[in-house]
Enzyme design. Sequence first.
Site, short mmCIF file in Angstrom:
data_model
loop_
_atom_site.label_atom_id
_atom_site.label_comp_id
_atom_site.label_asym_id
_atom_site.label_seq_id
_atom_site.Cartn_x
_atom_site.Cartn_y
_atom_site.Cartn_z
N ARG A 38 -82.92 37.67 -33.49
CA ARG A 38 -83.68 37.84 -34.69
C ARG A 38 -84.25 38.29 -35.33
O ARG A 38 -84.24 38.27 -36.45
CB ARG A 38 -84.64 35.96 -34.10
CG ARG A 38 -83.94 34.62 -33.83
CD ARG A 38 -84.90 33.42 -32.96
NE ARG A 38 -85.47 33.46 -31.90
CZ ARG A 38 -85.69 33.45 -30.87
NH1 ARG A 38 -84.59 33.03 -30.96
NH2 ARG A 38 -86.35 33.75 -30.32
N SER A 55 -78.75 30.97 -19.27
CA SER A 55 -79.75 29.98 -19.40
C SER A 55 -79.49 28.41 -18.85
O SER A 55 -80.00 27.88 -19.77
CB SER A 55 -79.15 30.43 -20.72
OG SER A 55 -81.01 29.47 -21.37
N CYS A 59 -85.67 25.08 -12.99
CA CYS A 59 -87.02 23.82 -12.70
C CYS A 59 -86.49 22.16 -12.93
O CYS A 59 -87.22 21.47 -12.54
CB CYS A 59 -87.67 23.89 -13.63
SG CYS A 59 -88.12 25.49 -14.46
N THR A 291 -91.12 49.22 -18.28
CA THR A 291 -91.84 49.83 -17.36
C THR A 291 -92.29 52.09 -17.34
O THR A 291 -92.38 52.27 -18.74
CB THR A 291 -90.47 50.17 -16.23
OG1 THR A 291 -89.64 50.91 -17.60
CG2 THR A 291 -89.67 49.01 -15.99
N ALA A 298 -88.95 45.41 -18.40
CA ALA A 298 -88.70 44.21 -17.01
C ALA A 298 -89.25 42.76 -17.66
O ALA A 298 -90.58 43.33 -17.69
CB ALA A 298 -88.99 45.09 -15.88
N GLY A 300 -90.17 38.97 -16.32
CA GLY A 300 -89.87 37.37 -15.72
C GLY A 300 -90.37 37.68 -14.42
O GLY A 300 -91.96 38.31 -13.70
N ASP A 301 -89.62 36.89 -12.95
CA ASP A 301 -90.44 36.96 -11.63
C ASP A 301 -90.76 37.89 -10.81
O ASP A 301 -91.08 38.02 -9.95
CB ASP A 301 -89.21 35.65 -11.03
CG ASP A 301 -89.93 34.14 -11.03
OD1 ASP A 301 -90.98 33.40 -12.33
OD2 ASP A 301 -88.94 33.78 -10.52
N TYR A 445 -109.54 10.08 -27.97
CA TYR A 445 -109.89 9.22 -27.03
C TYR A 445 -109.86 7.86 -28.21
O TYR A 445 -110.26 7.97 -29.50
CB TYR A 445 -111.21 9.29 -27.38
CG TYR A 445 -111.93 7.84 -26.58
CD1 TYR A 445 -111.27 7.44 -25.55
CD2 TYR A 445 -113.24 7.50 -27.66
CE1 TYR A 445 -112.89 6.03 -25.34
CE2 TYR A 445 -113.37 6.19 -27.45
CZ TYR A 445 -112.96 5.15 -25.88
OH TYR A 445 -113.56 4.15 -25.42
N LYS A 453 -116.62 10.62 -23.30
CA LYS A 453 -117.00 11.55 -22.03
C LYS A 453 -115.49 11.90 -21.70
O LYS A 453 -115.27 11.45 -20.73
CB LYS A 453 -117.97 11.72 -21.65
CG LYS A 453 -119.32 11.41 -22.16
CD LYS A 453 -120.35 11.78 -21.51
CE LYS A 453 -121.64 11.65 -22.33
NZ LYS A 453 -123.04 10.50 -21.39
C1 LIG Z 1 -86.03 24.43 -7.99
C2 LIG Z 1 -86.80 25.32 -8.98
C3 LIG Z 1 -88.26 24.53 -9.24
C4 LIG Z 1 -88.73 25.26 -10.53
N1 LIG Z 1 -89.66 24.94 -10.95
C5 LIG Z 1 -90.43 25.22 -12.00
C6 LIG Z 1 -91.00 24.53 -12.87
O1 LIG Z 1 -90.78 23.20 -12.67
N2 LIG Z 1 -92.47 25.70 -13.60
C7 LIG Z 1 -92.06 26.79 -13.84
O2 LIG Z 1 -92.83 26.71 -14.82
N3 LIG Z 1 -91.34 27.59 -13.31
C8 LIG Z 1 -90.30 26.50 -12.25
N4 LIG Z 1 -88.91 27.85 -11.81
C9 LIG Z 1 -89.81 28.61 -11.98
C10 LIG Z 1 -88.64 29.34 -12.65
O3 LIG Z 1 -87.36 29.00 -12.59
C11 LIG Z 1 -88.62 30.68 -12.75
O4 LIG Z 1 -89.34 31.49 -13.47
C12 LIG Z 1 -88.01 31.56 -13.90
O5 LIG Z 1 -86.35 31.03 -13.91
C13 LIG Z 1 -87.56 32.91 -13.74
O6 LIG Z 1 -87.01 34.09 -15.16
P1 LIG Z 1 -86.28 34.95 -14.84
O7 LIG Z 1 -85.72 35.11 -16.24
O8 LIG Z 1 -87.14 35.97 -14.44
O9 LIG Z 1 -85.74 34.76 -13.23
P2 LIG Z 1 -84.37 33.87 -12.91
O10 LIG Z 1 -84.32 33.08 -14.00
O11 LIG Z 1 -84.29 33.38 -12.09
O12 LIG Z 1 -83.00 34.78 -13.89
C14 LIG Z 1 -82.93 35.66 -12.90
C15 LIG Z 1 -80.98 35.93 -13.29
O13 LIG Z 1 -81.17 37.59 -13.08
C16 LIG Z 1 -79.35 37.34 -12.03
N5 LIG Z 1 -79.76 38.19 -11.17
C17 LIG Z 1 -79.78 39.07 -10.04
N6 LIG Z 1 -79.70 40.13 -10.32
C18 LIG Z 1 -79.11 40.63 -10.65
C19 LIG Z 1 -78.25 41.56 -11.15
N7 LIG Z 1 -78.53 42.87 -10.34
N8 LIG Z 1 -76.95 41.84 -12.17
C20 LIG Z 1 -77.04 40.65 -13.25
N9 LIG Z 1 -77.93 39.39 -12.96
C21 LIG Z 1 -78.41 39.81 -11.94
C22 LIG Z 1 -79.16 35.85 -11.33
O14 LIG Z 1 -78.43 35.69 -11.19
C23 LIG Z 1 -80.12 35.11 -12.54
O15 LIG Z 1 -79.48 34.01 -12.36
C24 LIG Z 1 -88.20 26.85 -10.65
C25 LIG Z 1 -87.84 27.68 -10.37
C26 LIG Z 1 -86.99 26.73 -9.04
C27 LIG Z 1 -86.11 28.10 -8.20
#
Ligand SMILES: Cc1cc2nc3c(=O)[nH]c(=O)nc-3n(C[C@H](O)[C@H](O)[C@H](O)COP(=O)(O)OP(=O)(O)OC[C@H]3O[C@@H](n4cnc5c(N)ncnc54)[C@H](O)[C@@H]3O)c2cc1C
Length: 572
Positions: A38, A55, A59, A291, A298, A300-301, A445, A453
């Site tokens: 975008r 994508s 969750c 980084t 970098a 996400g998680d 409310y 309250k």
């Molecule tokens: C069962 C479950 C329930 C959840 N429920 C919630 C919720 O209710 N609310 C909430 O806020 N969060 C929830 N989460 C957490 C949320 O899904 C994650 O925080 C979020 O998806 C993180 O996004 P991300 O892009 O960092 O990683 P991910 O969504 O994990 O995506 C990372 C992707 O990178 C790919 N990958 C990794 N290494 C490589 C590589 N070397 N080459 C190519 N691809 C690669 C993996 O295959 C993966 O698909 C839940 C997670 C799970 C598993």
Amino acid sequence: MPRIGGEDPRQPAGEKTKRVLIVGGVAGGASCAARLRRLDERATIVIFERGPYVSFASCGLPYFVGEIIPDESKLLVATPELFRDWFRIEVRTRSEVTSIDRSRREVEVHDLESGRVYREPYDALVLAPGSAPVRPELPGIELPGIFTLRTIPDSRAIREWLKRRKARRAVVIGGGFIGLEMAENLDVWGLEVTIVEKADQLLPPLDAEMAEFVRDWLVTRTARVHLGDGAAGFERTEAGELRVRTEAGAVFEADVAIIAMGVTPEVGLAREAGLEIGARGGIRVDESMRTGDERIWAVGDAVEVRNAVTGEWDLVPLAGPASREGRIAADTIRGRASRFRGAQGTAVCGFFGLTAALTGASEKALRQAGIEDYEAVYLHPGHHATYYPGAKPIHMKLLFRKSDGLILGAQAVGEEGVERRIDVIAMAIQKGGTVFDLEEAEVCYAPQYGAAKDPVNLAGMLAANAVKGDVALAPWNGLADAGAMLLDVREAGEFASGNIDGAVNIPLNELRERLDELPREGEIWVNCRVGRRSYFACRLLSQRGFHVRNLSGGYHSYRAWYPDERHPGQAK
Ligand SMILES: Cc1cc2nc3c(=O)[nH]c(=O)nc-3n(C[C@H](O)[C@H](O)[C@H](O)COP(=O)(O)OP(=O)(O)OC[C@H]3O[C@@H](n4cnc5c(N)ncnc54)[C@H](O)[C@@H]3O)c2cc1C
């Protein structure tokens, strides 16, 4: 403040980033890619995703297992075709990035379908590899019927196993958010579920006494809860069932075991490329999600972020921060000076009709960060006006800075209206709000939704009373050696149905006539059912020269701090 729309001075003048590669195509990676398009119609954007889908809704996976989401296709938020057709973004699924050559600005990719290994050059590289479920090397962990949950194929495999084995019993190892969601979705199948949790409490992000409301709810419903004891190994019985042994020697038999022991950031690729990994085990990035290598971002998680309340580095594996970070990386790749404000860990989880939610720092996080200038109030208001039928209690804890009332965190557990209150407080924290702001907050409310309250106002009022010195708070964990008189101002019948060890009962309506029964020296700690009458009593007594403290949250909070089956009088 970020200069919205401004240029990042670190972007080399006049340079247009031409080729952006993204590793990982779910929350962080996909949002980064779409945002980037975008902002830049001309860049080449390629997503590499190890798994078969991009994508997808991680969750939603527990609810797919429980067939609340029956159709797998509903989990696909976007497909490679959609990325191609709408955004001209190329998605290569089943493609694992196996190494990064920073000096040549290339990645090595392993095509998991054909086995081909090839290299791709980049101008900017975004790492969004997420986190992997913890799967400890316990004896028997590879036995069939033991699952973790991260991907669509994982959830499909669990569903198929439940059907094929006609499963009746399940053990969920780990009582965090995913564990409890899985417990609920296994219960949907009619399974008898046991939750085994190594910590002394469920939902470890909550403070222990708040988690007690969760445990109470679960054990009076279908799930069995085994706390303070970890899984030690797995065996297969002669009847073909799984046997789970715990460290303390307990044994649970089941047809299926779900390991939900938390997640660990996937940092192998970054570590091997020489990028900095922080003490919490995540990739270190700056506020623009960059980084130490100016060409590599970098999100996400996998990354460590600053905790917005404590300022400490933290891992916050949640979808909201991952998507926001993805957008910020895209902004800064395009030279916009976007900035991540840090994460508050705002989270919500629902199970068996109960909701638990939190935002900001817990009391234990404050202590770990060495923050001592804080205090907590507890309250248990109805989720809407009590005169309107159907009001359900919300158990709330609000943490705030004692010296000035800055809001530090909040936790809430209840059947209805929990997440709304936590969302309001989350926004207040983000804006640097105080308990006085909550006192004054103007929220919706009508009788069926709230109260004039609102619980948010009440939380603010209780905390404001403490900050202003209108009432001093007594620490619940100090009951055993308080040396204070414990005064219970409930009615005699209420007192008789359960009370704090050693408390003296003088109902509020008799208090003014019975002042001579109270000590003039030393402190009096006052409690009632939820903390309201005891507050009135504290005001009354302090104006008459007594030294009083309120036991915030009253007997409801006492029961949470000192659950019956543990040691009465002994805080956790
Ligand atoms: C069962 C479950 C329930 C959840 N429920 C919630 C919720 O209710 N609310 C909430 O806020 N969060 C929830 N989460 C957490 C949320 O899904 C994650 O925080 C979020 O998806 C993180 O996004 P991300 O892009 O960092 O990683 P991910 O969504 O994990 O995506 C990372 C992707 O990178 C790919 N990958 C990794 N290494 C490589 C590589 N070397 N080459 C190519 N691809 C690669 C993996 O295959 C993966 O698909 C839940 C997670 C799970 C598993």
